[in-house]
Design an enzyme around this catalytic site. Structure first.
Site, PDB file in Angstrom:
ATOM      1  N   ASP A  24       0.836  -1.206   0.000  1.00  0.00           N
ATOM      2  CA  ASP A  24       0.000   0.000   0.000  1.00  0.00           C
ATOM      3  C   ASP A  24       0.876   1.264   0.000  1.00  0.00           C
ATOM      4  OD1 ASP A  24      -2.309   1.453  -0.020  1.00  0.00           O
ATOM      5  OD2 ASP A  24      -2.804   1.113   2.082  1.00  0.00           O
ATOM      6  N   GLY A  27       0.004   5.388  -4.416  1.00  0.00           N
ATOM      7  CA  GLY A  27      -0.618   6.648  -4.839  1.00  0.00           C
ATOM      8  C   GLY A  27      -0.034   7.823  -4.068  1.00  0.00           C
ATOM      9  N   ARG A  37      -0.702   8.979 -10.027  1.00  0.00           N
ATOM     10  CA  ARG A  37      -0.724   7.781  -9.173  1.00  0.00           C
ATOM     11  C   ARG A  37      -0.101   6.570  -9.870  1.00  0.00           C
ATOM     12  NH1 ARG A  37      -3.993   7.309  -5.001  1.00  0.00           N
ATOM     13  NH2 ARG A  37      -4.449   5.154  -5.498  1.00  0.00           N
ATOM     14  N   HIS A  41       2.465   3.117  -8.908  1.00  0.00           N
ATOM     15  CA  HIS A  41       2.292   1.681  -9.141  1.00  0.00           C
ATOM     16  C   HIS A  41       3.481   1.101  -9.906  1.00  0.00           C
ATOM     17  CE1 HIS A  41      -1.589   1.998  -7.419  1.00  0.00           C
ATOM     18  NE2 HIS A  41      -2.165   2.616  -8.434  1.00  0.00           N
ATOM     19  N   SER A  70     -10.512  -7.341  -5.124  1.00  0.00           N
ATOM     20  CA  SER A  70     -11.825  -7.333  -5.790  1.00  0.00           C
ATOM     21  C   SER A  70     -12.429  -5.924  -5.737  1.00  0.00           C
ATOM     22  CB  SER A  70     -12.793  -8.299  -5.095  1.00  0.00           C
ATOM     23  OG  SER A  70     -12.147  -9.447  -4.642  1.00  0.00           O
ATOM     24  N   ASN A  72     -10.723  -3.102  -5.936  1.00  0.00           N
ATOM     25  CA  ASN A  72      -9.965  -2.109  -6.716  1.00  0.00           C
ATOM     26  C   ASN A  72     -10.632  -1.736  -8.039  1.00  0.00           C
ATOM     27  OD1 ASN A  72      -6.672  -3.237  -5.608  1.00  0.00           O
ATOM     28  ND2 ASN A  72      -7.970  -1.631  -4.789  1.00  0.00           N
TER      29      ASN A  72
HETATM   30  C1  FPP Z   1      -2.088   0.134  -3.213  1.00  0.00           C
HETATM   31  O1  FPP Z   1      -1.584   1.445  -3.244  1.00  0.00           O
HETATM   32  C2  FPP Z   1      -1.526  -0.625  -4.314  1.00  0.00           C
HETATM   33  C3  FPP Z   1      -2.249  -1.194  -5.325  1.00  0.00           C
HETATM   34  C4  FPP Z   1      -3.711  -1.154  -5.417  1.00  0.00           C
HETATM   35  C5  FPP Z   1      -1.580  -1.869  -6.439  1.00  0.00           C
HETATM   36  C6  FPP Z   1      -0.364  -2.647  -6.114  1.00  0.00           C
HETATM   37  C7  FPP Z   1       0.295  -2.996  -7.386  1.00  0.00           C
HETATM   38  C8  FPP Z   1       1.616  -2.916  -7.640  1.00  0.00           C
HETATM   39  C9  FPP Z   1       2.648  -2.574  -6.636  1.00  0.00           C
HETATM   40  C10 FPP Z   1       2.124  -3.171  -9.007  1.00  0.00           C
HETATM   41  C11 FPP Z   1       1.810  -4.483  -9.598  1.00  0.00           C
HETATM   42  C12 FPP Z   1       2.528  -5.604  -8.946  1.00  0.00           C
HETATM   43  C13 FPP Z   1       2.879  -6.711  -9.591  1.00  0.00           C
HETATM   44  C14 FPP Z   1       3.450  -7.853  -8.837  1.00  0.00           C
HETATM   45  C15 FPP Z   1       2.733  -6.852 -11.038  1.00  0.00           C
HETATM   46  P1  FPP Z   1      -2.615   2.652  -3.328  1.00  0.00           P
HETATM   47  O2  FPP Z   1      -2.787   3.032  -4.736  1.00  0.00           O
HETATM   48  O3  FPP Z   1      -3.878   2.293  -2.610  1.00  0.00           O
HETATM   49  O4  FPP Z   1      -1.832   3.772  -2.555  1.00  0.00           O
HETATM   50  P2  FPP Z   1      -2.482   4.971  -1.717  1.00  0.00           P
HETATM   51  O5  FPP Z   1      -3.100   4.344  -0.505  1.00  0.00           O
HETATM   52  O6  FPP Z   1      -1.296   5.804  -1.399  1.00  0.00           O
HETATM   53  O7  FPP Z   1      -3.475   5.638  -2.608  1.00  0.00           O
END
Ligand code: FPP
Length: 248
Positions: A24, A27, A37, A41, A70, A72
């Site tokens: 996490d 973003g 954002r 990733h 699910s 997201n």
């Molecule tokens: C949460 O951060 C992260 C995700 C929803 C995506 C995680 C995916 C990756 C790290 C890349 C893909 C990985 C692989 C293995 C291909 P957030 O966006 O909720 O962060 P925030 O809380 O700061 O908004």
């Protein structure tokens, strides 16, 4: 900066076999830098290889990453589509090196909602790495712990239509869960400052140690992983029993 651990150093033999991670904070990491954002990733995806390699070097046999829940799908369409593209790119780019490095890839979750190209890439990646034994990397994509449990019960019932549900045991459910062939996680790491499990591996985390850190995922380095592992090494895992010293 401390040198990375080279082998499991807990001293009592209690190395984690399975580390699960909620990645996490991507973003917020991007926002802090004035970037979209999606940059968070892609930076987060770049962290994965070094961390998996480090776990393998330490003798940890399973790493499971929550890449897409699910829930997201509720994100803006362009963010969902960029996460899907990232996943495609990751599979296309990493499979060769996974094979060179003995990494077996598994993807858990409901793949039916992914487009045909991604579904094929997932199936190919799994079969191409199926013989690797150094470490199993499981990526949870369109995954939810409640979905997993419901599916397990449905699959059990489909396989045993004559048996009444009163005969259903914990062992039966475990057999039909998507992580059936892996040990339960010993350690859950969640980056990004929140202290919840967010519908990840609900069944399997029953006895896991939960490590929460404010570090945002793209900043979660090998040194940060070592901190989490050192924290884990100090834990007295009793699985509902008492320790030897308390017992005597
Ligand atoms: C949460 O951060 C992260 C995700 C929803 C995506 C995680 C995916 C990756 C790290 C890349 C893909 C990985 C692989 C293995 C291909 P957030 O966006 O909720 O962060 P925030 O809380 O700061 O908004």
């Amino acid at each position: 900066m401390n040198a990375p651990l080279t082998r499991w150093q807990a001293g009592d033999g209690a190395a984690p076999r399975h580390v699960a991670v909620i990645m996490d904070g991507n973003g917020r990491w991007a926002k802090k830098r004035g970037l979209p954002r999606t940059f968070g990733h892609s930076s987060g995806a770049r962290q994965v290889r070094a961390l998996v390699e480090h776990c393998a070097d330490l003798g940890i046999s399973h790493v499971t990453l929550f890449a897409f829940s699910s829930e997201n799908w509720k994100r803006p369409a362009d963010e969902v589509s960029s996460l899907m593209s990232l996943f495609v790119l990751y599979l296309e780019k990493e499979i060769r090196d996974m094979n060179l490095n003995g990494v077996r890839l598994k993807v858990i979750g409901d793949a039916s909602r992914f487009d045909a190209r991604l579904q094929k890439l997932i199936a190919d990646a799994q079969s191409q790495t199926a013989g690797n034994t150094r470490i199993t990397l499981t990526v949870a994509a369109n995954y939810g712990g409640r979905w997993d449990m419901l599916e397990a019960v449905r699959r059990w019932q489909a396989a045993h239509p004559q048996r009444p549900v009163s005969e259903l045991s914990e062992a039966d459910i475990a057999t039909y869960l998507s992580m059936a062939d892996a040990p339960d996680p010993d350690l859950l790491i969640r980056t990004g400052g929140e202290s919840r499990v967010s519908n990840f591996l609900l069944w399997q985390l029953a006895y896991a140690e939960l490590y929460f850190t404010d570090v945002l995922w793209p900043d979660f380095s090998v040194q940060e992983l070592d901190k989490a592992l050192a924290w884990y090494a100090d834990k007295d895992r009793r699985f509902g029993a008492v320790t030897q010293s308390v017992a005597s």
